[in-house]
Design a protein around this motif. Structure first.
Motif, PDB file in Angstrom:
ATOM      1  N   ALA A   1       0.829  -1.202   0.000  1.00 49.88           N
ATOM      2  CA  ALA A   1       0.000   0.000   0.000  1.00 49.88           C
ATOM      3  C   ALA A   1       0.867   1.258   0.000  1.00 49.88           C
ATOM      4  CB  ALA A   1      -0.949  -0.004   1.193  1.00 49.88           C
ATOM      5  N   ASN A   2       1.970   1.249   0.732  1.00 49.66           N
ATOM      6  CA  ASN A   2       2.863   2.416   0.751  1.00 49.66           C
ATOM      7  C   ASN A   2       3.469   2.657  -0.622  1.00 49.66           C
ATOM      8  OD1 ASN A   2       2.398   2.872   3.470  1.00 49.66           O
ATOM      9  ND2 ASN A   2       4.157   1.672   4.120  1.00 49.66           N
ATOM     10  N   THR A   3       3.913   1.595  -1.275  1.00 54.95           N
ATOM     11  CA  THR A   3       4.484   1.714  -2.621  1.00 54.95           C
ATOM     12  C   THR A   3       3.438   2.224  -3.602  1.00 54.95           C
ATOM     13  OG1 THR A   3       6.012  -0.081  -2.138  1.00 54.95           O
ATOM     14  CG2 THR A   3       5.653   0.438  -4.458  1.00 54.95           C
ATOM     15  N   ALA A   4       2.233   1.675  -3.500  1.00 57.70           N
ATOM     16  CA  ALA A   4       1.141   2.104  -4.387  1.00 57.70           C
ATOM     17  C   ALA A   4       0.756   3.559  -4.125  1.00 57.70           C
ATOM     18  CB  ALA A   4      -0.069   1.198  -4.208  1.00 57.70           C
ATOM     19  N   LEU A   5       0.785   3.975  -2.863  1.00 63.91           N
ATOM     20  CA  LEU A   5       0.450   5.360  -2.516  1.00 63.91           C
ATOM     21  C   LEU A   5       1.429   6.336  -3.148  1.00 63.91           C
ATOM     22  CD1 LEU A   5      -1.122   7.508  -0.915  1.00 63.91           C
ATOM     23  CD2 LEU A   5       0.421   7.026   1.002  1.00 63.91           C
ATOM     24  N   VAL A   6       2.711   6.067  -3.017  1.00 63.98           N
ATOM     25  CA  VAL A   6       3.732   6.944  -3.597  1.00 63.98           C
ATOM     26  C   VAL A   6       3.558   7.022  -5.110  1.00 63.98           C
ATOM     27  CG1 VAL A   6       6.214   7.181  -4.031  1.00 63.98           C
ATOM     28  CG2 VAL A   6       5.386   6.666  -1.731  1.00 63.98           C
ATOM     29  N   ALA A   7       3.345   5.885  -5.750  1.00 63.31           N
ATOM     30  CA  ALA A   7       3.162   5.856  -7.207  1.00 63.31           C
ATOM     31  C   ALA A   7       1.893   6.598  -7.615  1.00 63.31           C
ATOM     32  CB  ALA A   7       3.114   4.417  -7.703  1.00 63.31           C
ATOM     33  N   PHE A   8       0.808   6.409  -6.868  1.00 63.91           N
ATOM     34  CA  PHE A   8      -0.476   7.044  -7.187  1.00 63.91           C
ATOM     35  C   PHE A   8      -0.384   8.570  -7.069  1.00 63.91           C
ATOM     36  CE2 PHE A   8      -4.847   8.317  -5.797  1.00 63.91           C
ATOM     37  CZ  PHE A   8      -5.493   8.078  -6.999  1.00 63.91           C
ATOM     38  N   VAL A   9       0.188   9.051  -5.989  1.00 65.45           N
ATOM     39  CA  VAL A   9       0.310  10.503  -5.787  1.00 65.45           C
ATOM     40  C   VAL A   9       1.252  11.108  -6.827  1.00 65.45           C
ATOM     41  CG1 VAL A   9       1.108  12.301  -4.195  1.00 65.45           C
ATOM     42  CG2 VAL A   9      -0.342  10.445  -3.359  1.00 65.45           C
ATOM     43  N   ALA A  10       2.344  10.432  -7.126  1.00 64.18           N
ATOM     44  CA  ALA A  10       3.270  10.916  -8.158  1.00 64.18           C
ATOM     45  C   ALA A  10       2.559  11.017  -9.505  1.00 64.18           C
ATOM     46  CB  ALA A  10       4.481  10.001  -8.256  1.00 64.18           C
ATOM     47  N   GLU A  11       1.756  10.012  -9.827  1.00 63.64           N
ATOM     48  CA  GLU A  11       1.014  10.032 -11.092  1.00 63.64           C
ATOM     49  C   GLU A  11      -0.004  11.169 -11.119  1.00 63.64           C
ATOM     50  OE1 GLU A  11      -2.273   7.264 -13.315  1.00 63.64           O
ATOM     51  OE2 GLU A  11      -0.634   6.243 -12.293  1.00 63.64           O
ATOM     52  N   LEU A  12      -0.749  11.350 -10.031  1.00 58.95           N
ATOM     53  CA  LEU A  12      -1.739  12.432  -9.971  1.00 58.95           C
ATOM     54  C   LEU A  12      -1.104  13.805 -10.155  1.00 58.95           C
ATOM     55  CD1 LEU A  12      -4.054  11.403  -6.985  1.00 58.95           C
ATOM     56  CD2 LEU A  12      -4.641  11.407  -9.415  1.00 58.95           C
ATOM     57  N   LEU A  13       0.080  13.986  -9.570  1.00 51.48           N
ATOM     58  CA  LEU A  13       0.760  15.280  -9.642  1.00 51.48           C
ATOM     59  C   LEU A  13       1.692  15.395 -10.840  1.00 51.48           C
ATOM     60  CD1 LEU A  13       1.583  15.707  -5.852  1.00 51.48           C
ATOM     61  CD2 LEU A  13      -0.190  16.899  -7.169  1.00 51.48           C
ATOM     62  N   GLN A  14       1.748  14.348 -11.655  1.00 53.50           N
ATOM     63  CA  GLN A  14       2.600  14.300 -12.848  1.00 53.50           C
ATOM     64  C   GLN A  14       4.060  14.584 -12.489  1.00 53.50           C
ATOM     65  OE1 GLN A  14       0.604  17.084 -15.411  1.00 53.50           O
ATOM     66  NE2 GLN A  14      -1.022  15.640 -15.886  1.00 53.50           N
TER      67      GLN A  14
ATOM     68  N   PRO B   1       7.889  12.554 -11.113  1.00 54.10           N
ATOM     69  CA  PRO B   1       8.569  11.256 -11.010  1.00 54.10           C
ATOM     70  C   PRO B   1       8.389  10.696  -9.598  1.00 54.10           C
ATOM     71  CG  PRO B   1      10.153  13.044 -11.072  1.00 54.10           C
ATOM     72  CD  PRO B   1       8.809  13.656 -11.321  1.00 54.10           C
ATOM     73  N   ARG B   2       8.426   9.382  -9.476  1.00 55.36           N
ATOM     74  CA  ARG B   2       8.245   8.753  -8.159  1.00 55.36           C
ATOM     75  C   ARG B   2       9.289   9.238  -7.155  1.00 55.36           C
ATOM     76  NH1 ARG B   2       6.603   2.426  -8.975  1.00 55.36           N
ATOM     77  NH2 ARG B   2       4.838   2.835 -10.341  1.00 55.36           N
ATOM     78  N   ALA B   3      10.470   9.553  -7.616  1.00 55.42           N
ATOM     79  CA  ALA B   3      11.530  10.006  -6.724  1.00 55.42           C
ATOM     80  C   ALA B   3      11.192  11.333  -6.043  1.00 55.42           C
ATOM     81  CB  ALA B   3      12.834  10.143  -7.488  1.00 55.42           C
ATOM     82  N   ALA B   4      10.240  12.081  -6.570  1.00 58.98           N
ATOM     83  CA  ALA B   4       9.847  13.363  -5.985  1.00 58.98           C
ATOM     84  C   ALA B   4       8.879  13.192  -4.822  1.00 58.98           C
ATOM     85  CB  ALA B   4       9.225  14.258  -7.054  1.00 58.98           C
TER      86      ALA B   4
ATOM     87  N   LEU C   1       3.281  12.387   3.463  1.00 57.34           N
ATOM     88  CA  LEU C   1       4.146  12.278   2.297  1.00 57.34           C
ATOM     89  C   LEU C   1       4.885  13.587   2.107  1.00 57.34           C
ATOM     90  CD1 LEU C   1       2.095  10.565  -0.573  1.00 57.34           C
ATOM     91  CD2 LEU C   1       3.716   9.534   0.991  1.00 57.34           C
ATOM     92  N   ARG C   2       6.106  13.495   1.642  1.00 55.49           N
ATOM     93  CA  ARG C   2       6.900  14.673   1.278  1.00 55.49           C
ATOM     94  C   ARG C   2       6.958  14.726  -0.242  1.00 55.49           C
ATOM     95  NH1 ARG C   2      12.012  16.796   0.350  1.00 55.49           N
ATOM     96  NH2 ARG C   2      12.476  18.595   1.641  1.00 55.49           N
ATOM     97  N   VAL C   3       6.581  15.875  -0.808  1.00 53.66           N
ATOM     98  CA  VAL C   3       6.520  16.032  -2.256  1.00 53.66           C
ATOM     99  C   VAL C   3       7.384  17.224  -2.658  1.00 53.66           C
ATOM    100  CG1 VAL C   3       5.005  16.416  -4.229  1.00 53.66           C
ATOM    101  CG2 VAL C   3       4.169  15.114  -2.274  1.00 53.66           C
ATOM    102  N   GLU C   4       8.298  16.975  -3.589  1.00 48.46           N
ATOM    103  CA  GLU C   4       9.180  18.018  -4.099  1.00 48.46           C
ATOM    104  C   GLU C   4       8.797  18.369  -5.530  1.00 48.46           C
ATOM    105  OE1 GLU C   4      13.228  16.714  -3.778  1.00 48.46           O
ATOM    106  OE2 GLU C   4      12.917  15.979  -1.747  1.00 48.46           O
ATOM    107  N   GLY C   5       8.980  19.616  -5.896  1.00 47.05           N
ATOM    108  CA  GLY C   5       8.791  20.036  -7.278  1.00 47.05           C
ATOM    109  C   GLY C   5       7.355  20.219  -7.716  1.00 47.05           C
ATOM    110  N   VAL C   6       6.489  20.554  -6.798  1.00 45.52           N
ATOM    111  CA  VAL C   6       5.088  20.779  -7.137  1.00 45.52           C
ATOM    112  C   VAL C   6       4.678  22.163  -6.640  1.00 45.52           C
ATOM    113  CG1 VAL C   6       4.150  19.773  -5.011  1.00 45.52           C
ATOM    114  CG2 VAL C   6       2.788  19.711  -7.093  1.00 45.52           C
ATOM    115  N   ASP C   7       3.737  22.782  -7.342  1.00 44.42           N
ATOM    116  CA  ASP C   7       3.265  24.079  -6.871  1.00 44.42           C
ATOM    117  C   ASP C   7       1.977  23.896  -6.063  1.00 44.42           C
ATOM    118  OD1 ASP C   7       1.039  24.057  -8.679  1.00 44.42           O
ATOM    119  OD2 ASP C   7       2.300  24.890 -10.241  1.00 44.42           O
TER     120      ASP C   7
END
Length: 99
Positions: free
Chosen positions: A49-62, A64-67, A81-87
C-alpha cells in the motif's frame, strides 16, 4: 493554504493523508478531517500500500516517483508524504479530484 498540506522551508510540501487500503480502485475520496483521504486498490501487506500510494500521488501530480516519499506512518492509515517540485495550486486541486 489548506490544513492537509504545508510547505517546508526548502519548498517541498508535506501532505497529511488518511489511507483506505484494499479499495476496488485507487482514487481521491476528499477531505477526512485535516487530511486528504485516498482509497488504494493495493492491500496493506508487505508495504504494498505504501508503494502504491507513492506511485499514485506521483502520477496524480505528474511527478517522477523520486519526488514523492513517505515521511511518516509506515504502518498507519495516517501518513505524511513529502513532495518536491510541485506548486501549491496543483496540490489544492487534488482535493477536488474525488471519484
Amino acid at each position: 493554504m489548506s490544513s492537509w498540506y504545508r510547505q517546508d522551508r526548502d519548498g517541498a510540501f508535506c501532505l497529511s493523508l488518511h489511507i483506505q487500503p484494499g479499495a476496488k480502485k485507487s482514487s481521491v475520496a476528499g477531505l477526512h478531517g485535516e487530511a486528504l483521504k485516498i482509497r488504494l486498490a493495493a492491500p496493506p501487506v508487505d508495504g504494498k500500500a505504501n508503494t502504491a500510494l507513492v506511485a499514485f500521488v506521483a502520477e496524480l501530480l505528474q511527478l517522477p516517483r523520486a519526488a514523492v516519499s513517505l515521511k511518516s506512518g509506515q504502518t498507519s492509515r495516517q501518513k505524511v508524504l513529502r513532495v518536491e517540485g510541485v506548486d501549491e495550486k496543483r496540490l489544492a486541486d487534488l482535493a477536488s479530484l474525488t471519484a
